[in-house]
Design a protein around this motif. Structure first.
Motif, PDB file in Angstrom:
ATOM      1  N   MET A 143      30.707  31.682  42.407  1.00 18.16           N
ATOM      2  CA  MET A 143      30.765  32.061  41.014  1.00 18.16           C
ATOM      3  C   MET A 143      31.380  33.455  40.863  1.00 18.16           C
ATOM      4  O   MET A 143      32.130  33.693  39.937  1.00 18.16           O
ATOM      5  CB  MET A 143      29.341  32.007  40.442  1.00 18.16           C
ATOM      6  CG  MET A 143      29.307  32.144  38.974  1.00 18.16           C
ATOM      7  SD  MET A 143      30.053  30.676  38.264  1.00 18.16           S
ATOM      8  CE  MET A 143      29.721  30.929  36.595  1.00 18.16           C
ATOM      9  N   LEU A 144      31.007  34.338  41.782  1.00 13.51           N
ATOM     10  CA  LEU A 144      31.546  35.690  41.738  1.00 13.51           C
ATOM     11  C   LEU A 144      33.058  35.683  41.971  1.00 13.51           C
ATOM     12  O   LEU A 144      33.791  36.461  41.363  1.00 13.51           O
ATOM     13  CB  LEU A 144      30.844  36.561  42.781  1.00 13.51           C
ATOM     14  CG  LEU A 144      31.236  38.030  42.807  1.00 13.51           C
ATOM     15  CD1 LEU A 144      30.924  38.677  41.467  1.00 13.51           C
ATOM     16  CD2 LEU A 144      30.517  38.749  43.932  1.00 13.51           C
ATOM     17  N   ARG A 145      33.530  34.772  42.822  1.00 12.75           N
ATOM     18  CA  ARG A 145      34.973  34.668  43.075  1.00 12.75           C
ATOM     19  C   ARG A 145      35.738  34.289  41.812  1.00 12.75           C
ATOM     20  O   ARG A 145      36.811  34.818  41.538  1.00 12.75           O
ATOM     21  CB  ARG A 145      35.250  33.631  44.155  1.00 12.75           C
ATOM     22  CG  ARG A 145      34.814  34.069  45.517  1.00 12.75           C
ATOM     23  CD  ARG A 145      35.118  33.006  46.531  1.00 12.75           C
ATOM     24  NE  ARG A 145      34.520  33.350  47.804  1.00 12.75           N
ATOM     25  CZ  ARG A 145      34.471  32.544  48.828  1.00 12.75           C
ATOM     26  NH1 ARG A 145      34.975  31.322  48.739  1.00 12.75           N
ATOM     27  NH2 ARG A 145      33.923  32.918  49.956  1.00 12.75           N
ATOM     28  N   LEU A 146      35.181  33.358  41.030  1.00 15.10           N
ATOM     29  CA  LEU A 146      35.839  32.960  39.787  1.00 15.10           C
ATOM     30  C   LEU A 146      35.878  34.108  38.785  1.00 15.10           C
ATOM     31  O   LEU A 146      36.872  34.298  38.077  1.00 15.10           O
ATOM     32  CB  LEU A 146      35.127  31.750  39.174  1.00 15.10           C
ATOM     33  CG  LEU A 146      35.295  30.443  39.930  1.00 15.10           C
ATOM     34  CD1 LEU A 146      34.461  29.348  39.272  1.00 15.10           C
ATOM     35  CD2 LEU A 146      36.749  30.037  40.000  1.00 15.10           C
ATOM     36  N   LEU A 147      34.807  34.868  38.724  1.00 15.05           N
ATOM     37  CA  LEU A 147      34.763  36.031  37.833  1.00 15.05           C
ATOM     38  C   LEU A 147      35.831  37.044  38.239  1.00 15.05           C
ATOM     39  O   LEU A 147      36.576  37.554  37.389  1.00 15.05           O
ATOM     40  CB  LEU A 147      33.382  36.671  37.851  1.00 15.05           C
ATOM     41  CG  LEU A 147      33.245  37.952  37.028  1.00 15.05           C
ATOM     42  CD1 LEU A 147      33.406  37.653  35.544  1.00 15.05           C
ATOM     43  CD2 LEU A 147      31.933  38.634  37.321  1.00 15.05           C
ATOM     44  N   LEU A 148      35.930  37.336  39.528  1.00 15.29           N
ATOM     45  CA  LEU A 148      36.925  38.301  39.995  1.00 15.29           C
ATOM     46  C   LEU A 148      38.346  37.791  39.780  1.00 15.29           C
ATOM     47  O   LEU A 148      39.236  38.560  39.413  1.00 15.29           O
ATOM     48  CB  LEU A 148      36.684  38.628  41.464  1.00 15.29           C
ATOM     49  CG  LEU A 148      35.412  39.417  41.761  1.00 15.29           C
ATOM     50  CD1 LEU A 148      35.234  39.589  43.264  1.00 15.29           C
ATOM     51  CD2 LEU A 148      35.428  40.753  41.061  1.00 15.29           C
ATOM     52  N   LEU A 149      38.562  36.495  39.998  1.00 14.65           N
ATOM     53  CA  LEU A 149      39.888  35.917  39.751  1.00 14.65           C
ATOM     54  C   LEU A 149      40.241  36.004  38.266  1.00 14.65           C
ATOM     55  O   LEU A 149      41.365  36.344  37.903  1.00 14.65           O
ATOM     56  CB  LEU A 149      39.923  34.467  40.219  1.00 14.65           C
ATOM     57  CG  LEU A 149      41.243  33.736  40.029  1.00 14.65           C
ATOM     58  CD1 LEU A 149      42.360  34.395  40.834  1.00 14.65           C
ATOM     59  CD2 LEU A 149      41.103  32.286  40.412  1.00 14.65           C
ATOM     60  N   GLY A 150      39.285  35.719  37.399  1.00 11.73           N
ATOM     61  CA  GLY A 150      39.515  35.821  35.962  1.00 11.73           C
ATOM     62  C   GLY A 150      39.841  37.244  35.538  1.00 11.73           C
ATOM     63  O   GLY A 150      40.747  37.479  34.730  1.00 11.73           O
ATOM     64  N   LEU A 151      39.114  38.211  36.086  1.00 10.55           N
ATOM     65  CA  LEU A 151      39.375  39.613  35.759  1.00 10.55           C
ATOM     66  C   LEU A 151      40.743  40.059  36.279  1.00 10.55           C
ATOM     67  O   LEU A 151      41.442  40.826  35.620  1.00 10.55           O
ATOM     68  CB  LEU A 151      38.272  40.513  36.322  1.00 10.55           C
ATOM     69  CG  LEU A 151      36.911  40.395  35.643  1.00 10.55           C
ATOM     70  CD1 LEU A 151      35.878  41.220  36.396  1.00 10.55           C
ATOM     71  CD2 LEU A 151      37.000  40.810  34.192  1.00 10.55           C
ATOM     72  N   LEU A 152      41.125  39.566  37.450  1.00 10.01           N
ATOM     73  CA  LEU A 152      42.436  39.890  38.001  1.00 10.01           C
ATOM     74  C   LEU A 152      43.558  39.342  37.108  1.00 10.01           C
ATOM     75  O   LEU A 152      44.518  40.052  36.794  1.00 10.01           O
ATOM     76  CB  LEU A 152      42.567  39.325  39.414  1.00 10.01           C
ATOM     77  CG  LEU A 152      43.898  39.556  40.107  1.00 10.01           C
ATOM     78  CD1 LEU A 152      44.042  41.022  40.476  1.00 10.01           C
ATOM     79  CD2 LEU A 152      44.000  38.686  41.329  1.00 10.01           C
TER      80      LEU A 152
END
Length: 62
Positions: free
Chosen positions: A1-10
């Protein structure tokens, strides 16, 4: 879930940077690196022809 958040922010940061011109994209060099045909310096790039190809002629042999 954290990976998706970081990808979205990127992606959001990248889109914001391009919108406010903090980042600059050289389209001719990008297309050349990807391996797509690069238009001459004075010509524009027709994305419709690149996506769907040349239009077929209206008259078909019957």
């Amino acid at each position: 879930m954290l990976r998706l958040l970081l990808l979205g922010l990127l992606l959001l940061g990248l889109a914001t940077g391009l919108r406010y011109q903090w980042l600059e994209l050289n389209w001719a060099r990008f297309l050349e690196d990807v391996g797509l045909p690069v238009p001459d310096s004075g010509d524009g790039f027709d994305f419709n022809r690149w996506l769907i190809g040349e239009p077929e002629s209206e008259g078909h042999d019957q």
